[in-house]
Write an enzyme that holds these catalytic residues in place. Structure first.
Site, PDB file in Angstrom:
ATOM      1  CG  PHE A 143      -3.342   2.898  11.069  1.00 49.49           C
ATOM      2  CD1 PHE A 143      -4.497   3.128  11.802  1.00 49.49           C
ATOM      3  CD2 PHE A 143      -3.423   2.095   9.946  1.00 49.49           C
ATOM      4  CE1 PHE A 143      -5.709   2.568  11.424  1.00 49.49           C
ATOM      5  CE2 PHE A 143      -4.631   1.526   9.562  1.00 49.49           C
ATOM      6  CZ  PHE A 143      -5.778   1.762  10.302  1.00 49.49           C
TER       7      PHE A 143
ATOM      8  CG  ASP B  66     -10.349   0.020   3.467  1.00 50.65           C
ATOM      9  OD1 ASP B  66     -10.960  -1.026   3.204  1.00 50.65           O
ATOM     10  OD2 ASP B  66      -9.111   0.111   3.419  1.00 50.65           O
TER      11      ASP B  66
ATOM     12  CD  GLU C 117      -0.082   0.579  13.267  1.00 49.59           C
ATOM     13  OE1 GLU C 117      -0.382   0.319  14.459  1.00 49.59           O
ATOM     14  OE2 GLU C 117      -0.497  -0.092  12.308  1.00 49.59           O
TER      15      GLU C 117
ATOM     16  CB  SER D 109      -0.923   0.028   1.227  1.00 54.39           C
ATOM     17  OG  SER D 109      -1.876  -0.995   1.144  1.00 54.39           O
TER      18      SER D 109
HETATM   19  C1  LIG Z   1      -3.943  -0.115  13.552  1.00 56.98           C
HETATM   20  C2  LIG Z   1      -3.968  -0.725  12.205  1.00 56.98           C
HETATM   21  N1  LIG Z   1      -2.816  -0.889  11.526  1.00 56.98           N
HETATM   22  C3  LIG Z   1      -2.833  -1.415  10.284  1.00 56.98           C
HETATM   23  C4  LIG Z   1      -4.006  -1.776   9.704  1.00 56.98           C
HETATM   24  C5  LIG Z   1      -4.020  -2.321   8.290  1.00 56.98           C
HETATM   25  N2  LIG Z   1      -4.347  -3.738   8.307  1.00 56.98           N
HETATM   26  C6  LIG Z   1      -5.605  -4.190   8.102  1.00 56.98           C
HETATM   27  S1  LIG Z   1      -5.746  -5.854   8.252  1.00 56.98           S
HETATM   28  C7  LIG Z   1      -4.087  -6.016   8.552  1.00 56.98           C
HETATM   29  C8  LIG Z   1      -3.491  -7.386   8.771  1.00 56.98           C
HETATM   30  C9  LIG Z   1      -4.159  -8.080   9.879  1.00 56.98           C
HETATM   31  O1  LIG Z   1      -3.653  -9.366  10.051  1.00 56.98           O
HETATM   32  P1  LIG Z   1      -4.535 -10.407  10.830  1.00 56.98           P
HETATM   33  O2  LIG Z   1      -5.009  -9.810  12.102  1.00 56.98           O
HETATM   34  O3  LIG Z   1      -3.756 -11.665  10.944  1.00 56.98           O
HETATM   35  O4  LIG Z   1      -5.810 -10.601   9.917  1.00 56.98           O
HETATM   36  P2  LIG Z   1      -5.936 -11.525   8.600  1.00 56.98           P
HETATM   37  O5  LIG Z   1      -5.040 -10.949   7.567  1.00 56.98           O
HETATM   38  O6  LIG Z   1      -5.534 -12.887   9.007  1.00 56.98           O
HETATM   39  O7  LIG Z   1      -7.367 -11.429   8.223  1.00 56.98           O
HETATM   40  C10 LIG Z   1      -3.461  -4.760   8.562  1.00 56.98           C
HETATM   41  C11 LIG Z   1      -2.035  -4.537   8.779  1.00 56.98           C
HETATM   42  C12 LIG Z   1      -5.189  -1.575  10.442  1.00 56.98           C
HETATM   43  N3  LIG Z   1      -6.391  -1.873   9.927  1.00 56.98           N
HETATM   44  N4  LIG Z   1      -5.146  -1.065  11.681  1.00 56.98           N
END
Ligand SMILES: Cc1ncc(C[n+]2csc(CCOP(=O)(O)OP(=O)(O)O)c2C)c(N)n1
Ligand SMILES: [Mg+2]
Lengths: 281, 317
Positions: B86, B120, B61, B40
């Site tokens: 973030f 989003d 973060e 991203s």
């Molecule tokens: C505070 C925050 N940082 C970054 C993100 C961006 N983000 C959305 S989902 C994700 C990955 C999450 O991983 P996981 O909890 O394992 O979920 P999965 O991919 O397995 O569905 C990230 C980094 C966010 N939504 N919120």
């Protein structure tokens, strides 16, 4: 006894809903949603004790909080099919003026949602607060929450995990979607977390694994066991072993479909692997 | 009237990615950090070429901001990358204490800013980040308008010693500034000369302001369009010189009107030359899901909204 065939049929339909929803708007998160379909179906149809209708306070019923809000497609599909709002509304996912926002929110008043999520790492604290209110209200119902495994990298979780055991929040069952994937790769590639079980245990929680997190029967059995472990002075953590993208062969076992929608052809393939059971929205 | 055209659309975050990659080749002190959003933030090229100078932090973060502050001690120039929400609200006190107050040379680089991240929805659409960042003493706040300007800004902030907030976006938008531009922090860019009204715009709203000025010109209204890419330090002189001529101003930004560019401009005008002003900005609201264009329209952030604001402010002269 739960009717497993019915729940499996519902799960298949939920998978169809998920990929149709994200395909239509070419955005959203199918991978984690598909991996948690059995969990949500079991939760809303066999596990949660809920009242008719929906009110924010949820006094006298179990509560559920989704912390990893990006898997809203599975949440919305299961809520709609459990009667919280019209199934046709799934058509409005991520569209302007919709109640089905990209990430779940209370702002548009969608029944079933009690907190906004999307910014990761905040849901466990909220669930703890709600669990403590249940205690203050002498309400012996439970609070459930779901979290991503990557999400556990957020430090706020560990503040919450430390607090929940210190304060004996034993009416809380926090489930971790252990799919071992996140956005930039596997959790082991991005930031290896070692034993999540050992970490929760070290922080004073009771921990239970559900090895077959994509098997409705196993999920129900495991979650009932988790329920039997509440009320004993410790919060309960369930490690739900799932497969990201479960049920659609080309989406499985990879982070690639974390937040990517299928194209027309991929949608058809995915739908063919999950024949309509209860009727598409 | 000078008019602007474009031949392609590109996302400003890719301008950041290209700038960062170039810095990787030219400045050995530049290091990059990311919190599970490499794709991203368009950081792949830098990471491929400089794996040892990249730190994958995981979804953490607050930890990222602290590590970035620490990396400066010994001479590194850290560029952190995550979404704007973030990058700011999530980690405000870490930035405040460990970076701004401690005077650390960290570049907080923030993608998916504003409402145009689209589907989003509001949890990810921060419309308060300019305000949060500009209130921190010593923090430079930059919101470039297209791919080329974002790339140039990325290169320029590496040369500047001190904390910087660099804000950019997700959608593909017209590329209309030159590829070889020199980016001067704190120096406004005048795009069109005009006599009736000043339009001061930042970020994605600059192109909308140029579109508005074209339409206004056809209606016989001469608008001076100024691009404020640096909200702090603000180019007071460029604003004051322009309103001395036009006598009214419209500010345009993809941000809440509380705390944004508009308020900074209003302060300068109130101090030096009180002038009628209209604000094109979100009006103290959260965003929602939708396509970028739908959201720009619904929340009054496009060329049409700017034209309406101009007509309104002209009546107040
Ligand atoms: C505070 C925050 N940082 C970054 C993100 C961006 N983000 C959305 S989902 C994700 C990955 C999450 O991983 P996981 O909890 O394992 O979920 P999965 O991919 O397995 O569905 C990230 C980094 C966010 N939504 N919120
Ligand atoms: Mg995961």
């Amino acid at each position: 006894m739960p009717n497993i065939k019915e729940l499996n049929d519902l799960t298949t339909q939920v998978r169809r809903d998920i990929i149709r929803m994200v395909h239509k708007v070419n955005s959203g998160h199918p991978g984690g949603s598909l991996g948690c379909a059995e969990f949500f179906v079991s939760l809303y149809n066999e596990l949660l004790e809920t009242k008719e209708g929906f009110d924010m306070d949820g006094i006298g019923e179990d509560l559920f909080f989704l912390s990893n809000g990006h898997i809203s497609p599975v949440y919305y599909s299961v809520l709609a099919r459990a009667g919280y709002f019209p199934i046709e509304e799934l058509n409005t996912f991520r569209l302007i003026n919709s109640r089905l926002q990209g990430h779940p929110t209370t702002h548009e008043g969608l029944p079933g949602i009690r907190i906004a999520s999307g910014s990761l790492g905040q849901g466990m604290s909220v669930a703890i607060g709600a669990a403590q209110t249940k205690k203050l209200n002498n309400d012996d119902h439970l609070v459930y929450s779901l979290h991503g495994d990557g999400e556990l990298q957020e430090g706020q979780n560990w503040e919450a995990i430390m607090y929940a055991s210190a304060k004996k929040v034993d009416n809380l069952i926090s489930t971790i979607d252990l799919n071992k994937q996140q956005i930039d790769g596997s959790t082991d590639d991005v930031l290896p977390m070692g034993s999540i079980r050992a970490k929760f245990e070290a922080f004073g929680w009771t921990v239970l694994d559900i090895e077959e997190g994509n098997n409705v029967e196993a999920v129900i059995k495991g979650m009932k066991e988790a329920k039997s472990l509440t009320g004993k002075g410790k919060p309960v953590c369930v490690l739900l072993h799932t497969v990201m993208g479960n049920g659609i062969d080309f989406m499985m076992h990879t982070h690639a479909w974390h937040g990517k929608a299928p194209n027309d052809e991929q949608l058809e393939k995915g739908l063919a692997q999950n024949p309509e059971t209860l009727g598409d929205y | 009237m000078k008019t602007y055209t474009y031949t392609e659309k590109k996302d400003t975050r890719s301008g950041f990615g290209a700038g960062l990659a170039e810095l990787g080749r030219t400045n050995p002190n530049v290091v990059a950090l990311c919190a599970d959003l490499i794709g991203s933030l368009k950081m792949d090229e830098f990471i491929k070429e400089n794996p040892e100078r990249f730190f994958q932090i995981g979804i953490a973060e607050a930890n990222m901001m602290g590590i970035a502050a620490g990396l400066t001690i010994g001479g590194k120039i850290p560029f952190t990358g995550t979404f704007a929400n973030f990058s700011t609200g999530r980690v405000y006190d870490q930035i405040r204490q460990s970076i701004a107050y401690s005077g650390k040379n960290v570049k907080v680089c923030a993608s998916h800013a504003g409402i145009t991240l689209g589907e989003d929805g509001a949890t990810h659409q921060i419309l308060e980040d300019i305000g949060l960042m500009k209130m921190l003493p010593g923090m430079v706040v930059i919101n470039p308008c297209d791919y080329n300007q974002t790339k140039a800004a990325t290169l320029a902030i590496a040369e500047y010693d001190g904390p910087v907030y660099l804000r950019f976006g997700r959608p593909a938008v017209p590329v209309f500034t030159p590829a070889d531009q020199k980016f001067e922090i704190g120096k406004a860019v005048k795009f069109t000369e005009g006599t009736d009204v000043t339009i001061v715009a930042t970020g994605h709203l600059v192109w909308e302001a140029l579109e508005a000025s074209k339409a206004l010109n056809e209606a016989g209204i001469s608008a001076e369009v100024i691009n404020i890419h640096t909200i702090k330090p603000l180019d007071d002189k460029a604003i004051l010189d322009s309103v001395a001529k036009t006598g009214c101003i419209v500010t345009a930004e993809e941000h809440n009107y509380m705390g944004g560019l508009g308020e900074s401009v209003a302060r300068v005008l109130a101090e030096h030359n009180p002038t009628p002003q209209e604000f094109v900005a979100t009006k103290d609201t959260f965003g929602e899901s939708g396509t970028p264009a739908q959201l720009m329209e619904k929340y009054g952030l496009n060329s049409e909204a700017i034209q309406n604001a101009v007509k309104k402010v002209l009546k107040r002269k």
